[in-house]
Enzyme design. Structure first.
Site: not given
Ligand code: AP5
Ligand code: ZN
Length: 218
Positions: A13, A90, A129, A162, A173
């Site tokens: 994402k 979410r 990552r 991370r 997660r």
């Molecule tokens: P990346 O683009 O970083 O993936 P992502 O989907 O953004 O992954 P996240 O882990 O950041 O999502 P998340 O939803 O768990 O985390 P968030 O920060 O929102 O890509 C991942 C890897 O793959 C990278 O190394 C990239 O280079 C590689 N890649 C990408 N595309 C690729 C491709 N096409 N081919 C190959 N490789 C590729 O949330 C973190 C925490 O915050 C949650 O667990 C929760 O505790 C809290 N939080 C955040 N928002 C909320 C909410 N709304 N409600 C409650 N808690 C929340």
């Protein structure tokens, strides 16, 4: 466009958000990035501290805190170039709060890009990552490696893993996603706002698929 990016942890994402913002000129809001940036605060409030602890374990932050944080940034939702929400909503409660917030501003979502990928590939993306400790640029050990191992191409600082990309936190997660976030696909499908995009292939190929979905829908 006013868009939400939906999908499991590590599906890409954040990577798509960067590419989409570049092509569409929208404002980007990632709730995860906002919480991670807040983790540098010297004396976090008790509420923020418990949110950061939940994050480290891979659990969701409470709806109340997340919605307040988005409300505080509602200027982003009024951005004239549109917006892209990444990691929010979410839960169904968060989605309802967002609909209400947008209604109050007299606007509506154009669509929800929903990405999906088999579990093994998700785990590979998450465990490979690496993030820059300074500028937060995102790399992957095999799919998007830096030119010099362990060093950010953009600012020369060290790349780190991370805390919530450890195997135990990844499991938590994924469970939180299945229980609380997957039901959102139905919530948006019921109102014809869901655009499903397979997340296999290169980031550029996924971007093209996403733009095609948006074009067909508008
Ligand atoms: P990346 O683009 O970083 O993936 P992502 O989907 O953004 O992954 P996240 O882990 O950041 O999502 P998340 O939803 O768990 O985390 P968030 O920060 O929102 O890509 C991942 C890897 O793959 C990278 O190394 C990239 O280079 C590689 N890649 C990408 N595309 C690729 C491709 N096409 N081919 C190959 N490789 C590729 O949330 C973190 C925490 O915050 C949650 O667990 C929760 O505790 C809290 N939080 C955040 N928002 C909320 C909410 N709304 N409600 C409650 N808690 C929340
Ligand atoms: Zn950097």
């Amino acid at each position: 466009f006013r868009l939400v990016l939906l999908g499991p942890p590590g599906v890409g994402k954040g990577t798509q958000a960067e590419l989409l913002c570049h092509s569409l000129g929208t404002c980007h809001l990632s709730t995860g990035d906002v919480f991670r940036a807040a983790s540098c605060q010297h004396e976090p409030s008790p509420a923020l501290k418990s949110a950061l602890d939940a994050m480290k374990r891979g659990e969701l932050v409470s709806d109340g805190l997340v919605v307040t944080m988005v409300e505080e940034r509602s200027g982003c939702l009024a951005c004239c170039g549109g917006f892209l929400l990444d990691g929010f909503p979410r839960t169904v409660a968060q989605a309802e709060a967002l609909d209400e917030l947008l209604q109050g501003q007299g606007v509506a979502l154009d669509g929800v890009l929903s990405y999906d990928l088999p579990l093994a590939e998700i785990v590979d993306r998450l465990s490979g990552r690496r993030t820059c400790s300074k500028c937060k640029a995102v790399y992957h050990v095999t799919a998007r490696p830096p030119h010099k191992e362990g060093i950010c191409d953009l600012c020369g600082n060290a790349l780190i893993q991370r805390e919530d990309d450890r195997p135990e936190a990844i499991r938590v997660r994924m469970q939180a996603y299945e229980e609380s976030t997957r039901p959102l696909a139905d919530y948006y499908a019921r109102t014809d706002r869901l655009l499903s995009v397979p997340a296999e292939g290169s980031p550029e190929a996924i971007l093209e698929r996403s733009l095609r979905e948006l074009q067909e829908q508008s």
